[in-house]
Design a protein around this motif. Structure first.
Motif, PDB file in Angstrom:
ATOM      1  N   TRP A  17       0.826  -1.216   0.000  1.00  0.00           N
ATOM      2  CA  TRP A  17       0.000   0.000   0.000  1.00  0.00           C
ATOM      3  C   TRP A  17       0.853   1.255   0.000  1.00  0.00           C
ATOM      4  O   TRP A  17       0.456   2.286  -0.564  1.00  0.00           O
ATOM      5  CB  TRP A  17      -0.956   0.008   1.198  1.00  0.00           C
ATOM      6  CG  TRP A  17      -2.014  -1.052   1.047  1.00  0.00           C
ATOM      7  CD1 TRP A  17      -2.073  -2.241   1.686  1.00  0.00           C
ATOM      8  CD2 TRP A  17      -3.124  -0.998   0.162  1.00  0.00           C
ATOM      9  NE1 TRP A  17      -3.158  -2.959   1.273  1.00  0.00           N
ATOM     10  CE2 TRP A  17      -3.842  -2.206   0.325  1.00  0.00           C
ATOM     11  CE3 TRP A  17      -3.596  -0.075  -0.763  1.00  0.00           C
ATOM     12  CZ2 TRP A  17      -4.988  -2.500  -0.392  1.00  0.00           C
ATOM     13  CZ3 TRP A  17      -4.749  -0.369  -1.466  1.00  0.00           C
ATOM     14  CH2 TRP A  17      -5.429  -1.567  -1.284  1.00  0.00           C
TER      15      TRP A  17
ATOM     16  N   ALA B  57       0.466   4.194  -2.778  1.00  0.00           N
ATOM     17  CA  ALA B  57       0.249   5.585  -2.368  1.00  0.00           C
ATOM     18  C   ALA B  57       1.350   6.496  -2.929  1.00  0.00           C
ATOM     19  O   ALA B  57       1.078   7.614  -3.381  1.00  0.00           O
ATOM     20  CB  ALA B  57       0.195   5.686  -0.854  1.00  0.00           C
TER      21      ALA B  57
ATOM     22  N   ASN C 218       0.709   9.490  -5.580  1.00  0.00           N
ATOM     23  CA  ASN C 218       1.178  10.827  -5.231  1.00  0.00           C
ATOM     24  C   ASN C 218       2.066  11.410  -6.337  1.00  0.00           C
ATOM     25  O   ASN C 218       1.945  12.583  -6.700  1.00  0.00           O
ATOM     26  CB  ASN C 218       1.915  10.797  -3.900  1.00  0.00           C
ATOM     27  CG  ASN C 218       2.314  12.183  -3.438  1.00  0.00           C
ATOM     28  OD1 ASN C 218       1.617  13.151  -3.711  1.00  0.00           O
ATOM     29  ND2 ASN C 218       3.440  12.268  -2.754  1.00  0.00           N
TER      30      ASN C 218
END
Length: 121
Positions: free
Chosen positions: A3, A7, A11
């Motif tokens: 994860w 992420a 981003n």
């Protein structure tokens, strides 16, 4: 699935999209009469007439003394070039070509081609 990796990737993608938007990159730039006049005035040009390409990709601007400027798209912006050589102009029905730029001027193409002949040699 990691994860943290997901992420971080999300981003990075959103950051690059934000930077591209901030720099005004991309997009489909089209020119209108007011923009062509504004760009010509920035060059110290007193506009008498404007011919717009039907697709909005370029414009031809003339002053009272029959000096011409070509306003053409360059990426997401427009650049202005003086037209100094009428011999570079080619008329093909409703299309007027000036070097590598072709303007679809419709019925006005022949009128603008004739007015380009007034450029001093």
């Amino acid at each position: 699935m990691n994860w943290l990796l997901l992420a971080g990737s999300l981003n990075a993608v959103l950051s690059l999209a934000g930077i591209a938007h901030w720099l005004d990159l991309g997009g489909d730039a089209r020119i209108d009469r007011e923009e062509a006049i504004r760009l010509a005035n920035e060059q110290g040009f007193s506009v008498a007439d404007v011919a717009l390409d039907r697709a909005g990709l370029a414009a031809l601007v003339r002053d009272e003394a029959y000096n011409f400027l070509l306003v053409r798209r360059h990426g997401a912006h427009f650049v202005v070039h003086p037209v100094r050589d009428a011999n570079a102009a080619r008329l093909d029905h409703r299309f007027l070509s000036l070097g590598k730029v072709t303007l679809d001027l419709g019925d006005q193409a022949s009128i603008w081609a004739a007015s380009l002949r007034r450029i001093a040699a």
